[in-house]
Design a protein around this motif. Structure first.
Motif, mmCIF file in Angstrom:
data_model
loop_
_atom_site.group_PDB
_atom_site.id
_atom_site.type_symbol
_atom_site.label_atom_id
_atom_site.label_comp_id
_atom_site.label_asym_id
_atom_site.label_seq_id
_atom_site.Cartn_x
_atom_site.Cartn_y
_atom_site.Cartn_z
ATOM 1 N N ALA A 101 33.963 49.894 75.512
ATOM 2 C CA ALA A 101 34.048 49.006 74.460
ATOM 3 C C ALA A 101 32.862 49.471 73.582
ATOM 4 O O ALA A 101 32.952 49.622 72.219
ATOM 5 N N GLU B 261 37.402 41.422 71.907
ATOM 6 C CA GLU B 261 37.850 40.418 72.807
ATOM 7 C C GLU B 261 39.176 40.828 73.225
ATOM 8 O O GLU B 261 40.047 41.557 72.935
ATOM 9 N N PHE B 262 39.487 40.222 74.648
ATOM 10 C CA PHE B 262 40.542 40.770 75.456
ATOM 11 C C PHE B 262 41.124 39.364 76.088
ATOM 12 O O PHE B 262 40.574 38.169 76.368
ATOM 13 N N PRO C 54 43.802 38.140 78.882
ATOM 14 C CA PRO C 54 44.713 38.797 79.870
ATOM 15 C C PRO C 54 46.082 38.120 79.836
ATOM 16 O O PRO C 54 46.001 37.011 79.406
ATOM 17 N N PHE D 212 41.188 34.404 74.588
ATOM 18 C CA PHE D 212 40.397 35.677 74.437
ATOM 19 C C PHE D 212 38.910 35.466 75.144
ATOM 20 O O PHE D 212 38.315 34.675 75.102
ATOM 21 N N LEU E 57 38.416 50.350 78.320
ATOM 22 C CA LEU E 57 39.703 50.037 77.617
ATOM 23 C C LEU E 57 40.623 51.268 77.910
ATOM 24 O O LEU E 57 40.006 52.467 77.871
ATOM 25 N N LEU F 17 34.738 41.192 75.534
ATOM 26 C CA LEU F 17 34.526 42.231 76.477
ATOM 27 C C LEU F 17 32.922 42.917 76.247
ATOM 28 O O LEU F 17 32.405 42.870 75.451
#
Length: 152
Positions: free
Chosen positions: A29, A82-83, A85, A4, A13, A7
């Motif tokens: 965000a 958090e992101f 991918p 993660f 988003l 962001l």
């Protein structure tokens, strides 16, 4: 395991289903953090400016007891999103694109050097420009010939 990444507040988003607090599926965000802070402040009658620091870049002063540390550690905490991918899917390797030959109606452009051209041998220079003066003819005078051609 997915890793993660935090962001930043300006990152956008797009959430189709499972949204919370946001009516529009596309949002920053920071907008979601603001909506979360707004909801909490409305639920807590004693909401203070200091509590707002949970949602700021500065964060809220606190102490943390972390695993592996010998005791409490002072610092700041903040709420962030958090992101993680997805791993890019490998595409099958495609064949290289075919090169196209430019052509206009009535014009033939060969694709290769030998295609479409007659195989005539190139003419000798002497066939194109015959010599008048040769070693056998020592009497030749270039100047006289030039003057005769020009009409002098």
């Amino acid at each position: 395991m997915e890793e993660f990444e935090v962001l930043s507040s300006d990152e956008v988003l797009h959430v189709r289903s499972g949204r919370i607090l946001m009516r529009n599926p596309t949002f920053k965000a920071s907008e979601l953090l603001d909506a979360l802070a707004q909801l909490i402040s409305e639920q807590d009658s004693e909401w203070t400016e200091e509590q707002e620091d949970w949602f700021t870049d500065r964060g809220l002063s606190c102490e943390v007891l972390r695993v592996g540390n010998a005791g409490w550690q002072r610092g700041r905490v903040r709420i962030r999103f958090e992101f993680a991918p997805e791993r890019p899917k490998l595409l099958r390797e495609s064949p290289p694109p075919q090169t196209e030959t430019y052509s206009r109606p009535g014009i033939f452009l060969p694709r290769s050097r030998d295609e479409g051209y007659p195989r005539n041998p190139s003419p000798n220079r002497e066939d194109i420009y015959p010599r008048r003066n040769s070693p056998q003819n020592e009497d030749w005078d270039d100047r006289d010939d030039f003057e005769n051609e020009r009409g002098y």
